[in-house]
Scaffold this motif. Sequence first.
Motif, PDB file in Angstrom:
ATOM      1  N   PHE A 140       0.837  -1.202   0.000  1.00 49.09           N
ATOM      2  CA  PHE A 140       0.000   0.000   0.000  1.00 49.09           C
ATOM      3  C   PHE A 140       0.875   1.257   0.000  1.00 49.09           C
ATOM      4  CE2 PHE A 140      -1.901   3.517   2.340  1.00 49.09           C
ATOM      5  CZ  PHE A 140      -3.122   3.665   1.696  1.00 49.09           C
ATOM      6  N   GLU A 150      -3.432  -0.348  -6.321  1.00 45.87           N
ATOM      7  CA  GLU A 150      -4.888  -0.255  -6.166  1.00 45.87           C
ATOM      8  C   GLU A 150      -5.602  -0.886  -7.358  1.00 45.87           C
ATOM      9  OE1 GLU A 150      -6.100   0.959  -3.061  1.00 45.87           O
ATOM     10  OE2 GLU A 150      -3.952   0.534  -2.959  1.00 45.87           O
ATOM     11  N   LEU A 290     -15.502   1.421   1.281  1.00 45.37           N
ATOM     12  CA  LEU A 290     -14.157   1.580   0.743  1.00 45.37           C
ATOM     13  C   LEU A 290     -13.342   2.647   1.480  1.00 45.37           C
ATOM     14  CD1 LEU A 290     -12.141   0.542  -1.293  1.00 45.37           C
ATOM     15  CD2 LEU A 290     -13.045   2.191  -2.961  1.00 45.37           C
ATOM     16  N   ASN A 294      -9.883   1.842   3.455  1.00 40.73           N
ATOM     17  CA  ASN A 294      -8.640   2.527   3.115  1.00 40.73           C
ATOM     18  C   ASN A 294      -8.060   3.302   4.292  1.00 40.73           C
ATOM     19  OD1 ASN A 294      -8.417   1.527   0.526  1.00 40.73           O
ATOM     20  ND2 ASN A 294      -9.578   3.216  -0.397  1.00 40.73           N
ATOM     21  N   ARG A 297      -6.210   0.659   6.112  1.00 37.57           N
ATOM     22  CA  ARG A 297      -4.977   0.292   5.395  1.00 37.57           C
ATOM     23  C   ARG A 297      -3.885   1.335   5.626  1.00 37.57           C
ATOM     24  NH1 ARG A 297      -6.374  -0.166  -0.563  1.00 37.57           N
ATOM     25  NH2 ARG A 297      -4.310  -1.150  -0.733  1.00 37.57           N
TER      26      ARG A 297
END
Length: 360
Positions: A140, A150, A290, A294, A297
């Motif tokens: 990432f 991505e 999402l 994220n 992440r």
Amino acid sequence: MLPENFRASRERFLELARRAGFHTASFPHAEAGGSHLSTDVACHAPQPGKPVIYLSSGTHGIEAYAGAACQFRFMERHAERFAGAGLGFVLIHAVNPWGFDQDRRVTVEGVDLNRNFIDFEAGLPASDYAAFHAMLVERFRPLPAGWRNELRLMSGALTRAKRLRMQAAITRGQHTHPDGLFYGGKAATESRRIWETIIRTYRYGDAPVVLLDIHTGLGKPGHGELLSYLPADDPRFIEMNRWLHGELRSIAEDKAVSAAVAGTLTEGFDRLAVGESHAIGLEFGTRPALPVLNALRLDHWVAAYAGEAAGAWRTPARRAMRRAFRPDDARWLEVVLRRFDEVAGCLHQGMLGKRRPGDA
């Protein structure tokens, strides 16, 4: 208003409890930093044989903002009614205080506490998470630098079958990657040990008990979904669902906002109960899935892989986590508290008829 941070939330929790004359106690987390990081309890003992409701916040640290606001609401608007009916209550503030203080979802050990309540002696659950870890966290990079990664990640979720496999692998929990998402650990965390001590300490004989554990991050913004780890045909699920007007969802099925998860705090609560026990999760949606993923992440990447860039990215990561789990939106909070009022009313009515076998 939502509390601004852990310290402000703790101070308000204890202030409201003392003002109302409830018993309070603090359980410091030595491994997480000692006396300034504690799980705090406010309680009112039930009349003999009457049920007890437990209300917990901050199982996933940063999710404590809304949970604490609901606990404040309970003390201000509902506690007198519960006590007047003879019911007891135990409010447990910041089950994972380190995560709350740091605006992170994990414990000081880097563990997702809601995947940590398994029987470690029985072996660790299998997981498909390893197939996705590199794309999710290790490779990432914040955009625009990470756009190729991505694209690879999105290409693995183009069909419904692939998407469901990925979602399940990510969210069910894993015990192989300590730096990964939803890591359940390889031993009981300090937060789990303290939680278990609290529940053993605040048991009132074999009185019927119910736990409401409050979370944020999944589902439609503001919507509060009621969740159980039990299958929908379990007698306890059926009974709780009756109290909750048919709104309870089983995470063992595909209809809930959460995937099937092993090692939840609600499971741990039921295992510790002496008598009849019920445990419910209340999950408030915040943002689309999402952006929430994220934010997690980014948070994990900064903690484990950012290297020299970690200092520059810690504040943006913290802001992203707050947007994902603590919306700064008065209307959102109003909806959350209104939903909490509804659920508190259901639990009040549902538990009123509960008595131990043999009570007059």
